[in-house]
Design a protein around this motif. Structure first.
Motif, PDB file in Angstrom:
ATOM      1  N   LEU A 147      80.268   4.769  45.488  1.00  0.00           N
ATOM      2  CA  LEU A 147      80.130   5.530  46.720  1.00  0.00           C
ATOM      3  C   LEU A 147      79.871   4.591  47.880  1.00  0.00           C
ATOM      4  CD1 LEU A 147      77.864   8.479  45.526  1.00  0.00           C
ATOM      5  CD2 LEU A 147      80.319   8.520  45.900  1.00  0.00           C
ATOM      6  N   PRO A 148      80.867   4.314  48.725  1.00  0.00           N
ATOM      7  CA  PRO A 148      80.644   3.403  49.848  1.00  0.00           C
ATOM      8  C   PRO A 148      79.619   3.967  50.815  1.00  0.00           C
ATOM      9  CG  PRO A 148      82.747   4.546  50.074  1.00  0.00           C
ATOM     10  CD  PRO A 148      82.234   4.861  48.709  1.00  0.00           C
ATOM     11  N   GLY A 149      78.693   3.128  51.223  1.00  0.00           N
ATOM     12  CA  GLY A 149      77.690   3.533  52.194  1.00  0.00           C
ATOM     13  C   GLY A 149      76.441   4.117  51.588  1.00  0.00           C
ATOM     14  N   ALA A 150      76.515   4.610  50.368  1.00  0.00           N
ATOM     15  CA  ALA A 150      75.330   5.155  49.721  1.00  0.00           C
ATOM     16  C   ALA A 150      74.702   4.056  48.886  1.00  0.00           C
ATOM     17  CB  ALA A 150      75.703   6.355  48.853  1.00  0.00           C
ATOM     18  N   ALA A 151      73.895   3.225  49.518  1.00  0.00           N
ATOM     19  CA  ALA A 151      73.423   2.001  48.877  1.00  0.00           C
ATOM     20  C   ALA A 151      72.394   2.259  47.797  1.00  0.00           C
ATOM     21  CB  ALA A 151      72.827   1.063  49.934  1.00  0.00           C
ATOM     22  N   ALA A 152      71.641   3.352  47.880  1.00  0.00           N
ATOM     23  CA  ALA A 152      70.570   3.552  46.923  1.00  0.00           C
ATOM     24  C   ALA A 152      70.321   5.035  46.714  1.00  0.00           C
ATOM     25  CB  ALA A 152      69.291   2.869  47.410  1.00  0.00           C
ATOM     26  N   LEU A 153      69.825   5.353  45.530  1.00  0.00           N
ATOM     27  CA  LEU A 153      69.450   6.709  45.178  1.00  0.00           C
ATOM     28  C   LEU A 153      67.995   6.722  44.764  1.00  0.00           C
ATOM     29  CD1 LEU A 153      69.982   9.698  44.329  1.00  0.00           C
ATOM     30  CD2 LEU A 153      70.648   8.799  42.078  1.00  0.00           C
ATOM     31  N   SER A 154      67.214   7.613  45.371  1.00  0.00           N
ATOM     32  CA  SER A 154      65.846   7.860  44.943  1.00  0.00           C
ATOM     33  C   SER A 154      65.791   9.271  44.400  1.00  0.00           C
ATOM     34  CB  SER A 154      64.867   7.719  46.110  1.00  0.00           C
ATOM     35  OG  SER A 154      64.882   6.402  46.619  1.00  0.00           O
ATOM     36  N   GLY A 155      65.103   9.447  43.281  1.00  0.00           N
ATOM     37  CA  GLY A 155      65.048  10.799  42.752  1.00  0.00           C
ATOM     38  C   GLY A 155      64.289  10.903  41.454  1.00  0.00           C
ATOM     39  N   VAL A 156      64.176  12.135  41.018  1.00  0.00           N
ATOM     40  CA  VAL A 156      63.516  12.463  39.753  1.00  0.00           C
ATOM     41  C   VAL A 156      64.441  13.378  38.972  1.00  0.00           C
ATOM     42  CG1 VAL A 156      61.538  13.580  38.647  1.00  0.00           C
ATOM     43  CG2 VAL A 156      61.211  12.283  40.758  1.00  0.00           C
ATOM     44  N   TYR A 157      64.624  13.070  37.689  1.00  0.00           N
ATOM     45  CA  TYR A 157      65.409  13.909  36.804  1.00  0.00           C
ATOM     46  C   TYR A 157      64.534  14.200  35.588  1.00  0.00           C
ATOM     47  CZ  TYR A 157      69.381  15.778  34.194  1.00  0.00           C
ATOM     48  OH  TYR A 157      70.230  16.612  33.520  1.00  0.00           O
ATOM     49  N   GLY A 158      64.331  15.489  35.294  1.00  0.00           N
ATOM     50  CA  GLY A 158      63.407  15.806  34.209  1.00  0.00           C
ATOM     51  C   GLY A 158      63.834  16.986  33.363  1.00  0.00           C
ATOM     52  N   PHE A 159      63.274  17.025  32.154  1.00  0.00           N
ATOM     53  CA  PHE A 159      63.459  18.149  31.242  1.00  0.00           C
ATOM     54  C   PHE A 159      62.126  18.867  31.084  1.00  0.00           C
ATOM     55  CE2 PHE A 159      67.126  15.642  30.016  1.00  0.00           C
ATOM     56  CZ  PHE A 159      68.087  16.597  29.732  1.00  0.00           C
ATOM     57  N   ILE A 160      62.180  20.184  31.047  1.00  0.00           N
ATOM     58  CA  ILE A 160      60.983  20.936  30.689  1.00  0.00           C
ATOM     59  C   ILE A 160      61.229  21.584  29.326  1.00  0.00           C
ATOM     60  CG2 ILE A 160      60.188  21.297  33.041  1.00  0.00           C
ATOM     61  CD1 ILE A 160      61.402  24.077  33.002  1.00  0.00           C
ATOM     62  N   ASP A 161      60.248  21.430  28.431  1.00  0.00           N
ATOM     63  CA  ASP A 161      60.366  21.912  27.060  1.00  0.00           C
ATOM     64  C   ASP A 161      59.291  22.967  26.835  1.00  0.00           C
ATOM     65  OD1 ASP A 161      60.550  22.351  24.381  1.00  0.00           O
ATOM     66  OD2 ASP A 161      60.373  20.263  23.772  1.00  0.00           O
ATOM     67  N   GLY A 162      59.736  24.216  26.800  1.00  0.00           N
ATOM     68  CA  GLY A 162      58.783  25.296  26.607  1.00  0.00           C
ATOM     69  C   GLY A 162      58.135  25.281  25.239  1.00  0.00           C
ATOM     70  N   GLY A 163      58.840  24.712  24.255  1.00  0.00           N
ATOM     71  CA  GLY A 163      58.285  24.669  22.908  1.00  0.00           C
ATOM     72  C   GLY A 163      57.078  23.762  22.805  1.00  0.00           C
ATOM     73  N   THR A 164      57.160  22.605  23.414  1.00  0.00           N
ATOM     74  CA  THR A 164      56.047  21.638  23.370  1.00  0.00           C
ATOM     75  C   THR A 164      55.200  21.696  24.632  1.00  0.00           C
ATOM     76  OG1 THR A 164      57.401  19.875  24.336  1.00  0.00           O
ATOM     77  CG2 THR A 164      57.414  20.081  21.925  1.00  0.00           C
ATOM     78  N   GLN A 165      55.595  22.534  25.581  1.00  0.00           N
ATOM     79  CA  GLN A 165      54.897  22.683  26.866  1.00  0.00           C
ATOM     80  C   GLN A 165      54.724  21.309  27.550  1.00  0.00           C
ATOM     81  OE1 GLN A 165      51.276  24.826  26.084  1.00  0.00           O
ATOM     82  NE2 GLN A 165      52.352  26.677  25.423  1.00  0.00           N
ATOM     83  N   SER A 166      55.821  20.585  27.629  1.00  0.00           N
ATOM     84  CA  SER A 166      55.785  19.239  28.205  1.00  0.00           C
ATOM     85  C   SER A 166      56.938  19.048  29.181  1.00  0.00           C
ATOM     86  CB  SER A 166      55.855  18.182  27.099  1.00  0.00           C
ATOM     87  OG  SER A 166      57.089  18.284  26.393  1.00  0.00           O
ATOM     88  N   VAL A 167      56.737  18.072  30.049  1.00  0.00           N
ATOM     89  CA  VAL A 167      57.757  17.671  31.012  1.00  0.00           C
ATOM     90  C   VAL A 167      58.075  16.205  30.777  1.00  0.00           C
ATOM     91  CG1 VAL A 167      58.384  17.491  33.444  1.00  0.00           C
ATOM     92  CG2 VAL A 167      56.791  19.270  32.712  1.00  0.00           C
TER      93      VAL A 167
END
Length: 440
Positions: free
Chosen positions: A305-325
């Motif tokens: 992606l030209p011009g988009a030099a960096a990405l900041s972010g959070v990607y997560g899973f939520i697990d209802g079985g273990t009640q964890s993120v």
């Protein structure tokens, strides 16, 4: 480029304009004036720049009886003169044929000096550039050239080439030519203004369309997995921005969420964010515990992606079985955990120079817990004293009683806006909140 006035350079001695006009019109001034009025009506009959240039060049050949004519527009960005023609009919776009540097050739000399010029033996004049003749096979003998000036600003130059049925151009030709140049300059300026207005309207319509599309993607997203609920939203600094958020329920017990911020704002940032959002929607769902694979794939996407030099972010899973993120981060983000009892602590914080695409962080959620995440642009927000927002502001915001994930995410955004104290928040922001809403 600006000039004070046009000076008519006659080929034979000094002669003021009034004398030239008297010699030109003689006892037939009424007819000549009528013709100039007619010409003025013709060249102002269209605001289409493509049609106008063709009309002007045709009139040049008629009024001074020349074999050929050219009109070169001044390109302020490159400081060049540009000759364009419409190919394939008046409806076609103007196609650039060649460029002339300021001071180059007769046209460049006139543009630079702001003075009209007649040269009746071009090959004996050092200012003449024969390259065009060599490239086309056309033989230039004489040139009459005048600048197009509007309120002292250079718009371009017009040229009459090769006087027809006579030895060369005369001072009387220059007088009529200069008057016509004034008429043409005004017509060109009006057409340029109109063209810009049309372009601005088109751009405005496209931006409004993009904003409407962005509003669809900008709607908050809620997902749920068992007793865990996740909520994401983003707020661009302008109508459009380089932020994204989303989520999806994979099964009754598993869902994923994400927030992101690219290093560009406005339309470029929105285009980059849209590409990343599209990449996320097409990426395969990876097994729980391996969300880092998502960011590894995203990093490859970002490189393209030209011009988009960096990405900041959070990607997560939520697990209802273990009640964890379980989540991974990239770039400049912070993640805060608020435990029951109104205490909040920073679970993870990184700076813009600390990308972490591989580390997976897992948080076991308890009843009443709220996990909040925000992209790191929030730390660039300043208040009226010039002080930057600190993590304590976010900790205090999330430490308040939070009844829902919507309240948790909203508290983080409100804390940023309140800290700015009425000043415009010039940072794209994306936030997420995860809460254990009930025991399973």
């Amino acid at each position: 480029m600006k000039f004070c006035r046009r000076v008519i350079a006659a080929p034979e001695g000094e002669m003021d304009t009034s004398q030239i006009l008297e010699n030109t019109w003689g006892n037939d001034q009424t007819e000549s004036l009528a013709r100039l009025v007619e010409i003025n009506t013709i060249i102002n009959s269209t605001l289409d720049i493509k049609k106008l240039l063709n009309i002007i060049m045709e009139i040049i050949k008629e009024i001074v009886k020349a074999e050929a004519s050219t009109l070169l527009l001044y390109d302020e960005s490159s400081d060049d003169l540009v000759f364009k023609v419409a190919l394939g009919g008046a409806g076609e776009e103007l196609t650039e044929k060649y460029r002339v540097r300021m001071g180059q050739g007769i046209a460049g000399h006139v543009a630079k000096s702001g003075k009209s010029l007649i040269v009746n033996d071009v090959y004996s004049d050092d200012r003449f550039d024969p390259n065009y003749d060599r490239a086309t096979g056309f033989v230039t003998k004489s040139i009459m050239c005048a600048p197009l000036l509007h309120k002292g600003k250079l718009l371009g130059v017009i040229q009459a080439i090769n006087a027809a049925d006579r030895e060369g151009f005369a001072a009387s030709d220059s007088a009529v030519f200069s008057i016509f140049a004034d008429q043409a300059a005004l017509a060109v300026q009006n057409a340029v203004y109109f063209q810009k207005a049309i372009e601005e309207e088109r751009l405005k319509a496209e931006v409004e369309g993009a904003v409407a599309v962005n509003e669809v993607f900008g709607r908050s997203v809620s997902v749920r997995a068992g007793g865990l609920s996740a909520f994401t939203l983003s707020k661009p600094a302008r109508e459009l921005g380089g932020v994204l958020h989303g989520g999806m329920e994979i099964s009754g017990d598993v869902a994923y969420f994400y927030i992101g911020d690219v290093s560009r704002k406005g339309i470029p940032g929105a285009l980059a964010a849209s590409s990343i959002r599209g990449a996320l929607s097409t990426l395969p769902i990876v097994p729980l515990g391996a969300p880092s694979r998502i960011f590894q794939l995203l990093r490859k996407t970002m490189i393209q992606l030209p011009g988009a030099a960096a990405l900041s972010g959070v990607y997560g899973f939520i697990d209802g079985g273990t009640q964890s993120v379980s989540f991974v981060t990239a770039g400049n983000v912070c993640v805060i955990l608020k435990r029951i009892g109104n205490e909040a602590k920073m679970v993870y914080q990184s700076g813009p120079e600390e990308p972490d695409y591989g580390r997976v962080i897992t948080v076991k959620m308890k009843p009443g817990d709220c996990l909040g995440a925000v992209t790191g642009g929030v730390f660039n927000i300043r208040n009226r004293s010039g002080r930057k927002l600190s993590k304590d502001v976010l900790l205090s915001a999330l430490a308040q009683q939070v009844q829902s994930v919507e309240e948790g995410a909203g508290a983080l955004l409100k804390a940023a806006e309140d800290f700015a104290d009425g000043l415009a928040v010039r940072e794209d922001l994306a936030v997420a909140a995860v809460k254990l809403v009930q025991q399973q």
